[in-house]
Design a protein around this motif. Structure first.
Motif, PDB file in Angstrom:
ATOM      1  N   VAL A  19       0.846  -1.205   0.000  1.00 58.14           N
ATOM      2  CA  VAL A  19       0.000   0.000   0.000  1.00 58.14           C
ATOM      3  C   VAL A  19       0.876   1.247   0.000  1.00 58.14           C
ATOM      4  CG1 VAL A  19      -1.648   1.355   1.359  1.00 58.14           C
ATOM      5  CG2 VAL A  19      -2.013  -1.103   1.056  1.00 58.14           C
ATOM      6  N   ARG A  20       1.902   1.262   0.844  1.00 58.61           N
ATOM      7  CA  ARG A  20       2.802   2.423   0.917  1.00 58.61           C
ATOM      8  C   ARG A  20       3.475   2.659  -0.443  1.00 58.61           C
ATOM      9  NH1 ARG A  20       4.490   1.679   5.615  1.00 58.61           N
ATOM     10  NH2 ARG A  20       5.908  -0.027   5.170  1.00 58.61           N
ATOM     11  N   GLU A  21       3.950   1.601  -1.071  1.00 59.54           N
ATOM     12  CA  GLU A  21       4.576   1.729  -2.386  1.00 59.54           C
ATOM     13  C   GLU A  21       3.587   2.276  -3.406  1.00 59.54           C
ATOM     14  OE1 GLU A  21       6.370  -1.187  -5.811  1.00 59.54           O
ATOM     15  OE2 GLU A  21       6.782  -1.711  -3.721  1.00 59.54           O
ATOM     16  N   ASN A  22       2.363   1.757  -3.388  1.00 61.49           N
ATOM     17  CA  ASN A  22       1.332   2.211  -4.315  1.00 61.49           C
ATOM     18  C   ASN A  22       0.994   3.680  -4.096  1.00 61.49           C
ATOM     19  OD1 ASN A  22      -1.785   2.762  -4.577  1.00 61.49           O
ATOM     20  ND2 ASN A  22      -1.243   1.304  -6.175  1.00 61.49           N
ATOM     21  N   LEU A  23       0.819   4.065  -2.845  1.00 59.95           N
ATOM     22  CA  LEU A  23       0.424   5.434  -2.553  1.00 59.95           C
ATOM     23  C   LEU A  23       1.499   6.440  -2.944  1.00 59.95           C
ATOM     24  CD1 LEU A  23      -1.423   4.944   0.858  1.00 59.95           C
ATOM     25  CD2 LEU A  23      -2.449   5.444  -1.385  1.00 59.95           C
ATOM     26  N   GLY A  24       2.736   5.981  -3.050  1.00 56.18           N
ATOM     27  CA  GLY A  24       3.810   6.851  -3.497  1.00 56.18           C
ATOM     28  C   GLY A  24       3.658   7.293  -4.941  1.00 56.18           C
ATOM     29  N   LYS A  25       2.874   6.560  -5.708  1.00 57.66           N
ATOM     30  CA  LYS A  25       2.678   6.898  -7.127  1.00 57.66           C
ATOM     31  C   LYS A  25       1.202   7.098  -7.475  1.00 57.66           C
ATOM     32  CE  LYS A  25       2.623   2.024  -8.227  1.00 57.66           C
ATOM     33  NZ  LYS A  25       3.184   0.879  -8.806  1.00 57.66           N
ATOM     34  N   SER A  26       0.348   7.040  -6.494  1.00 57.86           N
ATOM     35  CA  SER A  26      -1.099   7.069  -6.700  1.00 57.86           C
ATOM     36  C   SER A  26      -1.666   8.487  -6.683  1.00 57.86           C
ATOM     37  CB  SER A  26      -1.777   6.248  -5.601  1.00 57.86           C
ATOM     38  OG  SER A  26      -3.185   6.350  -5.684  1.00 57.86           O
ATOM     39  N   ALA A  27      -2.857   8.605  -7.261  1.00 59.09           N
ATOM     40  CA  ALA A  27      -3.596   9.874  -7.224  1.00 59.09           C
ATOM     41  C   ALA A  27      -4.548   9.936  -6.027  1.00 59.09           C
ATOM     42  CB  ALA A  27      -4.387  10.047  -8.518  1.00 59.09           C
ATOM     43  N   ILE A  28      -4.505   8.945  -5.160  1.00 61.04           N
ATOM     44  CA  ILE A  28      -5.377   8.958  -3.979  1.00 61.04           C
ATOM     45  C   ILE A  28      -4.923  10.082  -3.050  1.00 61.04           C
ATOM     46  CG2 ILE A  28      -6.111   7.679  -1.931  1.00 61.04           C
ATOM     47  CD1 ILE A  28      -5.782   5.093  -3.550  1.00 61.04           C
ATOM     48  N   PRO A  29      -5.825  11.007  -2.713  1.00 55.31           N
ATOM     49  CA  PRO A  29      -5.467  12.112  -1.803  1.00 55.31           C
ATOM     50  C   PRO A  29      -5.023  11.584  -0.436  1.00 55.31           C
ATOM     51  CG  PRO A  29      -7.565  12.552  -2.883  1.00 55.31           C
ATOM     52  CD  PRO A  29      -7.211  11.129  -3.197  1.00 55.31           C
ATOM     53  N   SER A  30      -4.106  12.278   0.193  1.00 62.40           N
ATOM     54  CA  SER A  30      -3.534  11.823   1.469  1.00 62.40           C
ATOM     55  C   SER A  30      -4.602  11.610   2.546  1.00 62.40           C
ATOM     56  CB  SER A  30      -2.458  12.791   1.955  1.00 62.40           C
ATOM     57  OG  SER A  30      -2.993  14.070   2.140  1.00 62.40           O
ATOM     58  N   LYS A  31      -5.692  12.353   2.492  1.00 65.66           N
ATOM     59  CA  LYS A  31      -6.732  12.178   3.522  1.00 65.66           C
ATOM     60  C   LYS A  31      -7.379  10.791   3.458  1.00 65.66           C
ATOM     61  CE  LYS A  31     -10.681  14.175   1.028  1.00 65.66           C
ATOM     62  NZ  LYS A  31     -11.717  15.195   1.064  1.00 65.66           N
ATOM     63  N   TYR A  32      -7.185  10.068   2.349  1.00 66.42           N
ATOM     64  CA  TYR A  32      -7.747   8.732   2.195  1.00 66.42           C
ATOM     65  C   TYR A  32      -6.715   7.617   2.389  1.00 66.42           C
ATOM     66  CZ  TYR A  32     -11.985  10.753   0.133  1.00 66.42           C
ATOM     67  OH  TYR A  32     -13.149  11.447  -0.093  1.00 66.42           O
ATOM     68  N   HIS A  33      -5.473   7.943   2.707  1.00 66.05           N
ATOM     69  CA  HIS A  33      -4.440   6.911   2.764  1.00 66.05           C
ATOM     70  C   HIS A  33      -4.725   5.829   3.802  1.00 66.05           C
ATOM     71  CE1 HIS A  33      -1.037   9.211   0.485  1.00 66.05           C
ATOM     72  NE2 HIS A  33      -2.149   9.102  -0.217  1.00 66.05           N
ATOM     73  N   ASN A  34      -5.055   6.200   5.018  1.00 67.43           N
ATOM     74  CA  ASN A  34      -5.336   5.188   6.042  1.00 67.43           C
ATOM     75  C   ASN A  34      -6.592   4.392   5.681  1.00 67.43           C
ATOM     76  OD1 ASN A  34      -4.660   3.931   8.619  1.00 67.43           O
ATOM     77  ND2 ASN A  34      -6.604   4.809   9.303  1.00 67.43           N
ATOM     78  N   PHE A  35      -7.592   5.086   5.198  1.00 62.49           N
ATOM     79  CA  PHE A  35      -8.820   4.432   4.730  1.00 62.49           C
ATOM     80  C   PHE A  35      -8.490   3.383   3.666  1.00 62.49           C
ATOM     81  CE2 PHE A  35     -11.705   4.522   1.056  1.00 62.49           C
ATOM     82  CZ  PHE A  35     -12.829   3.918   1.602  1.00 62.49           C
ATOM     83  N   PHE A  36      -7.660   3.746   2.697  1.00 56.64           N
ATOM     84  CA  PHE A  36      -7.315   2.828   1.611  1.00 56.64           C
ATOM     85  C   PHE A  36      -6.598   1.593   2.156  1.00 56.64           C
ATOM     86  CE2 PHE A  36      -4.531   1.484  -1.959  1.00 56.64           C
ATOM     87  CZ  PHE A  36      -5.527   1.101  -2.839  1.00 56.64           C
ATOM     88  N   LYS A  37      -5.694   1.784   3.104  1.00 63.73           N
ATOM     89  CA  LYS A  37      -5.014   0.639   3.725  1.00 63.73           C
ATOM     90  C   LYS A  37      -6.032  -0.301   4.366  1.00 63.73           C
ATOM     91  CE  LYS A  37      -3.052   0.926   7.690  1.00 63.73           C
ATOM     92  NZ  LYS A  37      -2.292   1.376   8.821  1.00 63.73           N
ATOM     93  N   GLN A  38      -7.033   0.255   5.033  1.00 58.00           N
ATOM     94  CA  GLN A  38      -8.065  -0.578   5.654  1.00 58.00           C
ATOM     95  C   GLN A  38      -8.879  -1.334   4.604  1.00 58.00           C
ATOM     96  OE1 GLN A  38     -10.050   2.443   7.993  1.00 58.00           O
ATOM     97  NE2 GLN A  38      -8.879   1.908   9.827  1.00 58.00           N
ATOM     98  N   VAL A  39      -9.177  -0.685   3.494  1.00 56.34           N
ATOM     99  CA  VAL A  39      -9.911  -1.351   2.406  1.00 56.34           C
ATOM    100  C   VAL A  39      -9.101  -2.514   1.862  1.00 56.34           C
ATOM    101  CG1 VAL A  39     -10.807  -1.071   0.055  1.00 56.34           C
ATOM    102  CG2 VAL A  39     -11.274   0.675   1.774  1.00 56.34           C
ATOM    103  N   VAL A  40      -7.812  -2.316   1.681  1.00 59.11           N
ATOM    104  CA  VAL A  40      -6.956  -3.386   1.157  1.00 59.11           C
ATOM    105  C   VAL A  40      -6.915  -4.558   2.140  1.00 59.11           C
ATOM    106  CG1 VAL A  40      -4.613  -4.033   0.457  1.00 59.11           C
ATOM    107  CG2 VAL A  40      -5.563  -1.829  -0.262  1.00 59.11           C
ATOM    108  N   LEU A  41      -6.724  -4.274   3.413  1.00 59.94           N
ATOM    109  CA  LEU A  41      -6.690  -5.347   4.414  1.00 59.94           C
ATOM    110  C   LEU A  41      -8.020  -6.108   4.459  1.00 59.94           C
ATOM    111  CD1 LEU A  41      -4.749  -3.460   7.217  1.00 59.94           C
ATOM    112  CD2 LEU A  41      -3.991  -5.577   6.100  1.00 59.94           C
TER     113      LEU A  41
END
Length: 184
Positions: A19-41
């Motif tokens: 997730v961290r690697e993906n978010l480094g190149k993603s267009a997902i806004p930072s306010k959604y980063h923790n949310f996105f990690k939870q979705v992936v898990l």
């Protein structure tokens, strides 16, 4: 049973790294980063109970979906994603499978969900998580399909099961993993 905790911590660390690697190149806004990690898990839990491999007929093999179309921890559909991901790597390389799943979830989130400001507001984070998973599970047409099901109060069983896993991830209820791994 004694190895569930250490196993889960290794898999969660691998997922967090992907997730961290993906978010480094993603267009997902930072306010959604923790949310996105939870979705992936929650997706990994829903799809495979965090398993890449099983023993079948006394041989170690990659886990397959009930209809033999999807493989590995993230249950990547081999037909849908052929030509984009290496099928053998999806089957036999857990890091690759997880990375592909994270990329696919990112794709559905950024291409279909984020542009829909009105839908994002009405869904809230729990509804957004379930909507992203519905697309992951059934393709981009499930964006509107999920919204309609939710509005009518007629969610699919998979929608409800994902919501359960998502709640467990949010609430750190990792002890529930033994339900799918060992049936307790």
């Amino acid at each position: 049973e004694k190895e569930i905790g250490p196993y889960l911590e290794k898999v969660k660390a691998m997922i967090r790294d992907a997730v961290r690697e993906n978010l480094g190149k993603s267009a997902i806004p930072s306010k959604y980063h923790n949310f996105f990690k939870q979705v992936v898990l929650a997706t990994a839990w829903q799809e495979s109970c965090f398993r890449q491999f099983i023993v079948h007929e006394e041989k170690l093999t990659f886990i397959r979906s009930y209809n033999n179309t999807s493989v590995g921890l993230m249950q990547i559909n081999e037909r849908v994603w052929r030509g984009i991901y290496n099928i053998q790597h999806l089957r036999w390389k857990i890091h690759y499978n997880v990375g592909a799943g994270v990329d696919i979830l990112d794709h559905y989130f950024t291409k279909y969900a984020l542009p829909e400001d009105k839908a994002l507001t009405s869904l809230g984070t729990d509804g957004l998580a379930a909507c992203i998973y519905a697309m992951y599970n059934g393709g981009p047409g499930q964006f509107s399909g999920f919204l309609k099901r939710r509005q009518r109060g007629k969610l699919y069983k998979t929608d409800r099961h994902f919501k359960e896993k998502y709640d467990w991830v949010k609430n750190n209820e990792w002890h529930r993993l033994s339900i799918c791994l060992i049936g307790k």
